[in-house]
Design a protein around this motif. Structure first.
Motif, PDB file in Angstrom:
ATOM      1  N   VAL A 149       0.839  -1.212   0.000  1.00 23.05           N
ATOM      2  CA  VAL A 149       0.000   0.000   0.000  1.00 23.05           C
ATOM      3  C   VAL A 149       0.870   1.258   0.000  1.00 23.05           C
ATOM      4  O   VAL A 149       0.689   2.169  -0.813  1.00 23.05           O
ATOM      5  CB  VAL A 149      -0.937   0.007   1.232  1.00 23.05           C
ATOM      6  CG1 VAL A 149      -1.606   1.377   1.398  1.00 23.05           C
ATOM      7  CG2 VAL A 149      -1.999  -1.085   1.114  1.00 23.05           C
ATOM      8  N   MET A 150       1.833   1.303   0.922  1.00 23.92           N
ATOM      9  CA  MET A 150       2.596   2.542   1.128  1.00 23.92           C
ATOM     10  C   MET A 150       3.639   2.780   0.037  1.00 23.92           C
ATOM     11  O   MET A 150       4.115   3.902  -0.119  1.00 23.92           O
ATOM     12  CB  MET A 150       3.268   2.530   2.508  1.00 23.92           C
ATOM     13  CG  MET A 150       2.293   2.393   3.671  1.00 23.92           C
ATOM     14  SD  MET A 150       0.854   3.508   3.623  1.00 23.92           S
ATOM     15  CE  MET A 150       1.626   5.076   3.958  1.00 23.92           C
ATOM     16  N   ASN A 151       3.998   1.753  -0.694  1.00 23.77           N
ATOM     17  CA  ASN A 151       4.976   1.930  -1.779  1.00 23.77           C
ATOM     18  C   ASN A 151       4.287   1.983  -3.143  1.00 23.77           C
ATOM     19  O   ASN A 151       4.927   1.847  -4.178  1.00 23.77           O
ATOM     20  CB  ASN A 151       6.022   0.802  -1.744  1.00 23.77           C
ATOM     21  CG  ASN A 151       7.333   1.226  -2.399  1.00 23.77           C
ATOM     22  OD1 ASN A 151       7.782   2.353  -2.214  1.00 23.77           O
ATOM     23  ND2 ASN A 151       7.929   0.342  -3.173  1.00 23.77           N
ATOM     24  N   GLY A 152       2.961   2.199  -3.126  1.00 28.65           N
ATOM     25  CA  GLY A 152       2.197   2.260  -4.374  1.00 28.65           C
ATOM     26  C   GLY A 152       1.471   3.591  -4.506  1.00 28.65           C
ATOM     27  O   GLY A 152       1.806   4.572  -3.828  1.00 28.65           O
ATOM     28  N   PRO A 153       0.443   3.650  -5.365  1.00 26.24           N
ATOM     29  CA  PRO A 153      -0.275   4.902  -5.618  1.00 26.24           C
ATOM     30  C   PRO A 153      -0.915   5.520  -4.366  1.00 26.24           C
ATOM     31  O   PRO A 153      -0.939   6.741  -4.222  1.00 26.24           O
ATOM     32  CB  PRO A 153      -1.362   4.506  -6.625  1.00 26.24           C
ATOM     33  CG  PRO A 153      -0.914   3.214  -7.218  1.00 26.24           C
ATOM     34  CD  PRO A 153      -0.056   2.538  -6.190  1.00 26.24           C
TER      35      PRO A 153
END
Length: 325
Positions: free
Chosen positions: A119-123
């Motif tokens: 989640v945090m390394n994506g959009p």
């Protein structure tokens, strides 16, 4: 000849001084509360090496670890005002300022560390990073802050009910105060650097954190009961002062952002190794680790969500995080 060599020497000295002054201007000061060698500290050092490479040595990063520049709540203000250039903190101290940061700080919002990383390394992570900008900082990247669990000086935590009536230190964030209250315990917001003496003197019964912090801050020496309830997986954030950011050329801004993103995988690798090492160390030193049923903890968080997730935008953010596979 001597006169010439003196002149030449003076010219060289002046040139050296100018070069030193120029290079001094390129040093970006970065703060971290953790000790030297800790995964976030080493990841920011690695980020600094990448910044150096990508800007052809025009910029470097000096990491002030071990809270040399202050505890996290203090450094949040320093980076916003441009006193320090770069800051690595937990998301907790930003919760009262930036509504979007409250969502990844919610208990049990993430199913696992892998889910949090995705989640945090994506959009969604990029969207949350963008929310920092109106507050005087530029969000660069998210690191893994690990799973946080309760530990205490009194007794093993076998169930959620065992927390009732106990006093736990939390980060200076109202969400965490409410989370502890929902479990029937009392929350004491306290700077990280004061936790050891708080545990030792009985000002608090316990605290909550991940294995590396429990180990490296020596809390395991005074609080022997660690409960793997994993109530929080709060990301760490790397930010840059907007004042410092705006001094960079667009090319150097791109380079700094790219370096931050590239440092994430390195932090994950260091983090995973440290978790294994720290867990082994605290077990060897006599800490007792219990694994209570998480469902009663999750059920107790309903009022926390009802209080903190009222805005439709934030409700949508929760839904999208929970829907991420």
């Amino acid at each position: 000849m001597m006169h010439f060599s003196r002149l030449a020497g003076a010219a060289l000295t002046a040139a050296t001084l100018m070069m030193t002054a120029a290079s001094a201007q390129t040093v970006l000061r970065s703060s971290d509360t953790h000790p030297d060698g800790y995964p976030t500290v080493e990841a920011v050092k690695y980020f600094g090496e990448l910044v150096k490479q990508k800007t052809d040595n025009r910029y470097s990063v000096e990491v002030f670890h071990s809270a040399q520049l202050g505890q996290e709540a203090d450094t949040v203000e320093q980076v916003r005002s441009g006193v320090i250039d770069i800051n690595r903190t937990s998301l907790g101290p930003w919760n009262g300022l930036i509504p979007e940061t409250t969502i990844p700080s919610l208990p049990y919002i993430f199913r696992s560390s892998d889910h949090a990383r995705k989640v945090m390394n994506g959009p969604i992570g990029d969207e949350i990073l963008a929310s920092f900008e109106p507050f005087g900082v530029v969000g660069l990247a998210f690191y893994d802050g690990g799973s946080r669990s309760f530990y205490n000086t009194k007794k093993p935590i076998e169930s959620a009910d065992d927390l009732k009536g106990m006093k736990f230190r939390v980060m200076q964030s109202d969400i965490f105060v409410d989370m502890v209250g929902a479990l029937g315990a009392a929350a004491t917001p306290m700077p990280y650097g004061e936790v050891y003496s708080g545990l030792e003197t009985g000002v608090i019964d316990g605290a909550e954190n991940n294995f590396p912090s429990y180990d490296t801050a020596k809390h395991a020496e005074v609080a022997k009961f660690y409960s793997l309830d994993e109530h929080l997986i709060v990301p760490e954030v790397l930010v840059m002062s907007k004042a410092s950011w705006e001094k960079l050329t667009p090319e150097d801004q791109t380079a700094v952002k790219a370096a931050a993103k590239e440092s994430v995988a390195k932090q994950w690798e260091l983090w995973d190794a440290q978790v294994q090492k720290s867990r082994a160390a605290v077990e060897a030193s006599g800490s007792k680790i219990t694994s209570p049923d998480k469902q009663p903890f999750i059920d107790a968080m309903k009022p926390v969500y009802e209080k903190w997730v009222t805005d439709p935008k934030l409700k949508d953010l929760v839904a999208r995080i929970q829907a991420t596979e």
